[in-house]
Design an enzyme around this catalytic site. Structure first.
Site, mmCIF file in Angstrom:
data_model
loop_
_atom_site.group_PDB
_atom_site.id
_atom_site.type_symbol
_atom_site.label_atom_id
_atom_site.label_comp_id
_atom_site.label_asym_id
_atom_site.label_seq_id
_atom_site.Cartn_x
_atom_site.Cartn_y
_atom_site.Cartn_z
ATOM 1 N N CYS A 1 -1.260 3.502 11.603
ATOM 2 C CA CYS A 1 -1.140 4.693 12.457
ATOM 3 C C CYS A 1 -2.459 4.865 13.218
ATOM 4 C CB CYS A 1 -0.771 5.933 11.650
ATOM 5 S SG CYS A 1 -1.910 6.315 10.328
ATOM 6 N N PRO B 1 1.922 7.651 -0.407
ATOM 7 C CA PRO B 1 2.639 8.505 -1.354
ATOM 8 C C PRO B 1 4.108 8.149 -1.568
ATOM 9 C CG PRO B 1 2.442 9.621 0.750
ATOM 10 C CD PRO B 1 1.716 8.306 0.901
ATOM 11 N N GLY B 2 4.586 7.074 -0.959
ATOM 12 C CA GLY B 2 5.908 6.585 -1.333
ATOM 13 C C GLY B 2 7.042 6.850 -0.357
ATOM 14 N N GLY B 3 6.746 7.447 0.782
ATOM 15 C CA GLY B 3 7.807 7.725 1.763
ATOM 16 C C GLY B 3 8.529 6.457 2.187
ATOM 17 N N CYS C 1 0.891 -1.176 0.000
ATOM 18 C CA CYS C 1 0.000 0.000 0.000
ATOM 19 C C CYS C 1 0.918 1.211 0.000
ATOM 20 C CB CYS C 1 -0.892 -0.006 1.233
ATOM 21 S SG CYS C 1 -1.664 -1.603 1.556
ATOM 22 N N ARG D 1 -3.173 8.167 -7.019
ATOM 23 C CA ARG D 1 -2.136 8.150 -5.984
ATOM 24 C C ARG D 1 -0.790 7.658 -6.522
ATOM 25 N NH1 ARG D 1 -5.916 6.419 -1.232
ATOM 26 N NH2 ARG D 1 -5.267 4.310 -1.670
ATOM 27 N N ASN E 1 -5.152 8.582 13.262
ATOM 28 C CA ASN E 1 -5.287 8.983 14.664
ATOM 29 C C ASN E 1 -5.430 10.502 14.751
ATOM 30 O OD1 ASN E 1 -2.487 10.197 15.532
ATOM 31 N ND2 ASN E 1 -2.022 8.405 14.273
#
Lengths: 161, 295
Positions: B225, B109-111, B106, B135, B180
């Site tokens: 998260c 954005p690719g971080g 998943c 995306r 969160n």
């Protein structure tokens, strides 16, 4: 395909070795793969390996990865000072006074633009013979593409969301 | 009872007291493109004050900056990425990444994709999936900016990863989750237990498919998260019982995973997971799983 890339690179009086077997095309975009990626890649990929650039009509638009690869070898290159580097990233042209070093300076040629760390920031077109130009306030290189483009793309994409 | 009271009471029941927090901006240095000290010096010379994140090798908090660190030449050159501190942990939990075949299921954005490429030093193969085409553009931009060379991106639902006909040594599941309140100021008004349960179901489907595409003895890192146990410990408890997975010990920032959730006893190995309650970072949950060899 290779011709478009080679012709583009040639405009910088540069040459790079690209293994034709490892270049793949997706729509109008070209990618360079490693042997490992080549074995695994499937037809419906979206992006792969090293993005080289795209062809629109007969015009080749390079990626920054391709420009970086070109900068590693012999090519027209201009090293600019810190302030000029920042202005260039913001889309501005280059004045004679901002140039620290020039390797290749012929009017009409394309040149890579490097910062003081020798990192490639993009490329431009030489408007005046850089060595002969005496006026420090004259634009000598026209900005064609700079890494500020990543920010412009981000803005465009967030507007589309 | 308001949605906020409902969730805050749950956190209390799980042993944590809610507090208002502001996310601290942070960066991760891409050491495949640069020398760590060199980037720190360059940013400091621009007037950025950095603070080393003690539990991350390449992570720094931005203590002070007069401008966005997403608009420097160094950022645009791929010398660092902007990545929240807790989000920098999952990719570091794998062992022996060099030359491996890795799935980032998943990815946008690719971080974390860029971080994996960094940890692989651009060796091996990373396959990055995202379900939504829109995306894939920011993901591709990140890869180009960060000079990643070893990744193939597909538009694909992680729940259909078998379509790739590939088996992976390592699988990163940074699964879509409820998030969160630290990173979303409207979180409490936008979320309900129903959302959490819907996300938990989808996460179990992704986990199931991940097991199908992982090699025997391969590693899966599962991360969210979310603070909600349905998306974290309860999903892992389900996975241990259903998918022949084993929880591995991890050494990283965070507290032990919960083994008693609202009175329900879970598999004791879940305490090897890490739960990060919001504080120095946003909330996060991390678990490393090993697919046990058949027979």
């Amino acid at each position: 395909m290779m011709k478009a890339i080679k012709d583009f690179v040639g405009q910088f009086r540069a040459s790079i070795a690209l293994d034709k077997r490892l270049i793949v095309k997706k729509k109008n975009r070209y990618y360079l793969l490693s042997e490992k990626l080549k074995k695994q890649i499937q037809q419906d990929f979206f992006y792969a390996g090293v993005y080289l650039g795209k062809l629109k009509g007969s015009i080749f638009f390079p990626s920054f990865l391709l420009l970086t690869m070109m900068a590693e070898g012999k090519a027209n290159k201009i090293v600019v000072d810190r302030k000029t580097a920042w202005l260039f990233i913001c889309g501005r042209d280059i004045f004679k006074q901002g140039i620290l070093e020039a390797d290749g300076s012929r009017k009409g040629d394309y040149t890579l633009i490097l910062n003081e760390h020798n990192e490639c920031l993009g490329f431009g077109k030489i408007l005046r013979n850089i060595r002969k130009e005496q006026d420090p306030n004259k634009v000598v290189v026209k900005n064609i593409l700079d890494i500020g483009d990543f920010l412009r793309r981000e803005k465009q994409q967030s507007r589309q969301r | 009872m308001s949605s906020k009271e409902f969730f805050v009471n749950r956190y209390k029941e799980l042993g944590w007291t809610y507090k208002e927090l502001q996310p601290k901006p942070s960066i991760r240095i891409n050491t495949m493109n640069s020398d760590r000290d060199d980037v720190v010096n360059r940013l400091e010379s621009l007037g950025v004050t950095l603070e080393k994140i003690p539990f991350l090798e390449d992570g720094y908090w931005i203590s002070k900056s007069e401008f966005s660190v997403g608009a420097t030449a160094e950022y645009l050159l791929g010398l660092y990425s902007i990545q929240e501190a807790a989000a920098q942990i999952p990719a570091t939990l794998f062992t022996e990444l060099q030359d491996k075949t890795v799935l980032d299921a998943c990815a946008s954005p690719g971080g974390k994709t860029v971080q994996l490429a960094n940890l692989l030093n651009n060796s091996g193969v990373i396959v990055a999936l995202d379900i939504k085409r829109r995306r894939l553009f920011p993901l591709s931009n990140q890869l180009e900016r960060s000079r990643v060379r070893n990744t193939i991106v597909y538009q694909m639902d992680a729940r259909e990863a078998s379509r790739l006909n590939m088996k992976f040594d390592r699988v990163l599941l940074d699964v879509p989750c409820s998030g969160n309140y630290v990173t979303d100021k409207d979180w409490f008004s936008r979320r309900s237990l129903k959302d959490v349960e819907r996300n938990a179901r989808r996460q179990r489907q992704i986990l199931t498919e991940a097991v199908n595409v992982t090699k025997d003895n391969g590693e899966i890192v599962y991360a969210t998260c979310s603070l909600e146990p349905e998306e974290n410990e309860l999903n892992i408890d389900w996975a241990i019982g259903t998918l022949n997975l084993q929880v591995e010990e991890i050494k990283c920032h965070g507290e032990k995973g919960l083994t008693n959730v609202f009175g329900r006893e879970l598999d004791s190995s879940i305490e090897k997971c890490k739960r990060i309650w919001p504080g120095q970072t946003q909330g996060f949950f991390l678990c490393k799983l090993r697919k046990q060899a058949c027979g």
